[in-house]
Motif scaffolding. Structure first.
Motif, PDB file in Angstrom:
ATOM      1  N   GLY A   1       0.900  -1.155  -0.172  1.00  0.00           N
ATOM      2  CA  GLY A   1      -0.025  -0.131  -0.222  1.00  0.00           C
ATOM      3  C   GLY A   1       0.881   1.208  -0.059  1.00  0.00           C
ATOM      4  O   GLY A   1       1.869   1.209  -0.612  1.00  0.00           O
ATOM      5  N   ALA A   2       0.521   2.131   0.738  1.00  0.00           N
ATOM      6  CA  ALA A   2       1.275   3.586   0.778  1.00  0.00           C
ATOM      7  C   ALA A   2       2.647   3.399   1.495  1.00  0.00           C
ATOM      8  O   ALA A   2       2.980   2.056   2.210  1.00  0.00           O
ATOM      9  CB  ALA A   2       0.617   4.642   1.768  1.00  0.00           C
TER      10      ALA A   2
ATOM     11  N   GLY B   1      -8.480   7.377   4.793  1.00  0.00           N
ATOM     12  CA  GLY B   1      -9.523   6.399   4.373  1.00  0.00           C
ATOM     13  C   GLY B   1     -10.650   6.880   2.966  1.00  0.00           C
ATOM     14  O   GLY B   1     -10.954   7.924   3.148  1.00  0.00           O
ATOM     15  N   ASN B   2     -10.431   5.952   1.923  1.00  0.00           N
ATOM     16  CA  ASN B   2     -11.252   6.393   0.726  1.00  0.00           C
ATOM     17  C   ASN B   2     -10.269   7.024  -0.309  1.00  0.00           C
ATOM     18  O   ASN B   2     -10.673   7.322  -1.322  1.00  0.00           O
ATOM     19  CB  ASN B   2     -12.490   7.626   0.865  1.00  0.00           C
ATOM     20  N   TYR B   3      -9.173   7.295   0.290  1.00  0.00           N
ATOM     21  CA  TYR B   3      -8.105   8.020  -0.737  1.00  0.00           C
ATOM     22  C   TYR B   3      -6.754   6.938  -1.181  1.00  0.00           C
ATOM     23  O   TYR B   3      -6.818   6.881  -2.296  1.00  0.00           O
ATOM     24  CB  TYR B   3      -7.434   9.297  -0.218  1.00  0.00           C
ATOM     25  N   ALA B   4      -6.258   6.440  -0.168  1.00  0.00           N
ATOM     26  CA  ALA B   4      -5.294   5.263  -0.229  1.00  0.00           C
ATOM     27  C   ALA B   4      -5.763   4.078  -0.171  1.00  0.00           C
ATOM     28  O   ALA B   4      -6.343   3.967   0.886  1.00  0.00           O
ATOM     29  CB  ALA B   4      -4.057   5.834   1.079  1.00  0.00           C
ATOM     30  N   ALA B   5      -5.363   3.339  -1.205  1.00  0.00           N
ATOM     31  CA  ALA B   5      -6.091   1.961  -1.197  1.00  0.00           C
ATOM     32  C   ALA B   5      -5.498   1.384   0.036  1.00  0.00           C
ATOM     33  O   ALA B   5      -4.161   1.344   0.301  1.00  0.00           O
ATOM     34  CB  ALA B   5      -5.837   1.420  -2.685  1.00  0.00           C
ATOM     35  N   ASN B   6      -6.091   0.415   0.373  1.00  0.00           N
ATOM     36  CA  ASN B   6      -5.725  -0.452   1.581  1.00  0.00           C
ATOM     37  C   ASN B   6      -5.309  -1.782   1.078  1.00  0.00           C
ATOM     38  O   ASN B   6      -6.040  -2.492   0.387  1.00  0.00           O
ATOM     39  CB  ASN B   6      -7.160  -0.736   2.545  1.00  0.00           C
TER      40      ASN B   6
ATOM     41  N   PHE C   1      -7.607  -4.983   1.550  1.00  0.00           N
ATOM     42  CA  PHE C   1      -8.478  -5.254   0.633  1.00  0.00           C
ATOM     43  C   PHE C   1      -7.981  -5.442  -0.696  1.00  0.00           C
ATOM     44  O   PHE C   1      -8.566  -6.551  -1.454  1.00  0.00           O
ATOM     45  CB  PHE C   1      -9.312  -3.892   0.505  1.00  0.00           C
TER      46      PHE C   1
END
Lengths: 511, 511
Positions: A254-255, A265-270, A273
């Protein structure tokens, strides 16, 4: 023999029973000699399991085991010697010279044991052999150890000690079978060779070197591995193969670091998931691997299919024991499932499950083992997974992505491992060694043995396959519920008698 | 005011600037008074951060903080007293009586700090205030602490100490602003009330009780929370709302215990794969939640959209800093993403990632936080997830499944948690408190402040919302890179001056 491969189960039976020498039924005199020899050698089994045998704990312990085993074979009519293997020699033994022209069988067992944690054992120690019987309420009652050797021991009694089942009992069974043969006034119908390993449960694998250095000595027409547990029905069991395996890990990035889940949350993909979405593409809802080519090369042999169908598995009971309502649909049965390669997640992790922090994890990792069957080697299976991951749009990096990789690719992952994997074994069901053992067992019990084409687990047979160059058969002799590798390992006493009889039958059956 | 909601960004600006009292531009005399008062109070800020303030470590420490803060407010022209709150009182202060009929604003800050691990701090201790400046190579140079108070401090210097930024600096800024007002010979244009919390960072939440017990005292027309960091551009920032949040865990159950992956791989379903498949159904490839109704109730206010568009985010730089090439597509921008509820996996676990054992895990667990916005309360969001899991065929159990549940259902899971969640806040962008603060800031800087409709994180504003029953505005004053909650927390000295000026502007702007 090739026709048998394509014949029906019934004709396979007929063919095998008619081929080569017929099954030799054991006589009451044989049985008497077997029972007497088994009973007489029980004190030696007790002595054998008093010897600590954890290679990593003490090589001196292992040398004492080798000395004891060598001396014991000599006491029971074998020639025996130690085969140099660094500090912990293996033991080689051979039976008396049989009639000329008979075939040679190399029996393999091991004298080393799995590591122990004495605190977990319900007895004074793992090397304090302890006799117990199960009460009606399921609890265990300890009996005086002397009870084992006076009178007739109850077959349901258990001898608890490290290696009581895995794998010292088979070593003593070999000796008892030879004693019985002598008492019955018979010569073996095969040339008996025996190799007792000292590195099976741990330490550097040295079997290949020992086999290579003693190629002439170990030359044989067939190899019989006396290791592992019998079918859970406790019926005499022949195992013709085992799966191989390869481990690897898959990390989705991820990041660059953990992020505050509120701010990002809602910006950088998890990546948890993302990993879940990637894993979900690999199997269907019934557990079948969707990666193209994963099942290619699986041999769907009608003979093996018939043999599997004849294994007396009770799958209703099995599912109840496992606590599952339904099973995956990879094969048509439990035995069928084991005929296919598997893709299993051994662990999965993202973030810090122990701390309840509100973060977006920086990466998520799954570790796998991919069990293999002949025709689906581990390196190929792992390469297929790698290609699949790439086909899902991932760029694979060698480790944590660099800034340049982060800037260039939206989906980043790392796939590591897959080297040094165990190979699968599949001895043909119509191999001579299988027919020979089957005839011997039919002669001993007047009933068909359980024939398992391939077992699910993995065994390091490769050095014997490559070194001895003879077909390998696994002949497990101990009870299925022996707590192998765990605390409270035990041998069901009845299985000791089954084992001696099994070996007596093999010794007296011409290959 | 309702029309503004449906007007364009430009007309919003015009409307607000024209509404109520106009922005009062600060004069050079004001600036001089502000700078002098800020500089003069820096030694007190240094004293304030010498006081350890971790509630869980010592309630006596917290009482010393309350005593110090009460005395300091009194020195700077406020009336002040402690509000009983068990062992650790809060502090209430009020500014001098202003002209009759002016509105009342309650300012909120907190004097307690996050726990510290002294070993992680690059200085003698978290309560040893340390002045540093950044060298050209990015490393930090320590300066004598006296340098802060002699001559003119460089705005880029940093004062390192626990609570230097979060949240003692704003307390001192309030005092300095009052000093400046006095020096400029002005009376506040509002009735100033101040509440200094002692339980913001930890311990049992007591704010609700204190607010309820002092309802008359804390009565106000608006609440201003002086907490959190400014926009990363370090431009004066107004925040109109924050997300709420709810945590829960989802466990998918496999067989009753861990299984040997050789013996049962392809037969017993792997719960890590099952969890992955379940999670994969919850979001699309761009991070949008697929659970029906999850985004229902999200208010897509054109005014908020215009405000978001005006936030000077540099998303290219943001993605570079985070190390991601692309962002999720929940909103149309970073600010847009925060206007939606989120479904985030905070951790995931199956098996034992540390041990490389070849097993099928017995269960797999994911923990989540679901951030909420007004209109999407956490209990509803979690109920939607629960229903979704059931719709995927799972039977939900209260904990590890019983034998009966295992026999009855093929797919078993447990969803736990979701109680006691923080609620989201959204003060309308056209609320009087927002217009007032905006006018004050335009007057102070001759530039529009950054207006953030909703920030991503969560703040426990509920007791103030319910207790004071006045609109709440968040006015962050400290630097974005202050290492809030972590080691090496620091205040950029320039932000202390920005903060004093901001509060001076608010104090002198009629509401």
């Amino acid at each position: 023999m090739r026709l048998i491969r394509f014949s029906t189960a019934a004709s396979v039976c007929a063919s095998l029973l008619l081929a080569a020498s017929p099954a030799r039924a054991l006589t009451p005199a044989d049985d008497k000699a077997i029972t007497a020899a088994a009973r007489a050698t029980l004190p030696e089994l007790v002595e054998a399991v008093k010897l600590p045998n954890v290679l990593r704990t003490s090589t001196a312990d292992m040398r004492r085991n080798a000395d004891w085993v060598e001396a014991a074979f000599k006491r029971h009519g074998f020639t025996a010697r130690q085969l140099a293997d660094g500090e912990t020699p293996m033991v080689y033994a051979a039976g008396p010279a049989p009639a000329k022209g008979v075939k040679t069988v190399l029996f393999y067992a091991h004298m080393d044991g799995q590591a122990v944690n004495p605190a977990e054992w319900d007895q004074p120690g793992p090397f304090v052999p302890t006799l117990k019987r199960k009460r009606a309420d399921g609890t265990w009652e300890t009996l005086p150890i002397e009870d084992l050797t006076k009178g007739v021991p109850d077959p349901e009694w258990r001898l608890f000690a490290r290696s009581a089942a895995d794998d010292k009992a088979p070593i003593l069974m070999l000796m008892a079978a030879m004693d019985a043969l002598k008492a019955a006034g018979k010569l073996p119908a095969i040339q008996i060779k025996i190799l007792i390993d000292s590195h099976e449960e741990g330490g550097p694998p040295t079997l290949k070197d020992v086999v290579d250095q003693n190629a002439a000595l170990l030359k044989a027409d067939a190899v019989v591995m006396l290791d592992g547990p019998m079918h859970e029905s406790n019926k005499p069991t022949l195992v013709f193969g085992h799966r191989g395996g390869g481990g690897f890990s898959l990390t989705v990035w991820g990041a660059r670091s953990e992020l505050h889940s509120g701010h990002y949350g809602n910006y950088a993909a998890n990546p948890a998931f993302s990993l879940a979405q990637l894993l979900a593409t690999m199997k269907d809802a019934d557990g079948r691997v969707l990666i193209p080519g994963f099942y290619e090369g699986v041999a769907l042999d009608p003979a093996a299919k018939a043999a599997r169908a004849a294994v007396p598995d009770d799958e209703v009971a099995l599912r109840k024991r496992l606590g599952i309502k339904t099973n995956e649909k990879v094969g048509d049965s439990y035995q069928g499932a084991l005929a296919y390669p598997s893709l299993n997640i051994t662990s999965m992790k993202a973030g810090s499950p122990e701390a309840s922090r509100t973060i977006i994890p920086a990466f998520a990792i799954a570790t796998f083992d991919a069990r293999t069957v002949p025709g689906t080697p581990a390196p190929r299976q792992i390469a297929l997974v790698r290609k699949w991951v790439e086909d899902q749009g991932y760029h694979l990096t060698k480790g944590p992505p660099t800034d340049a990789e982060r800037a260039a690719y939206a989906k980043l992952a790392t796939l590591e491992g897959g080297e040094g994997q165990g190979q699968a074994l599949q001895t043909p069901l119509d191999a001579a060694v299988g027919g020979w053992a089957r005839r011997a067992f039919v002669g001993a019990w007047q009933a068909e043995p359980v024939r398992i084409p391939i077992m699910g687990g993995s065994v390091p047979t490769r050095p014997l396959v490559d070194g001895v160059k003879a077909p390998i058969l696994l002949v497990p002799l101990v009870n299925n519920d022996n707590n192998q590798h765990a605390a409270n390992e035990n041998l069901r006493i009845g299985n000791y008698f089954i084992g001696v009889k099994s070996l007596y039958a093999l010794f007296t059956q011409p290959l």
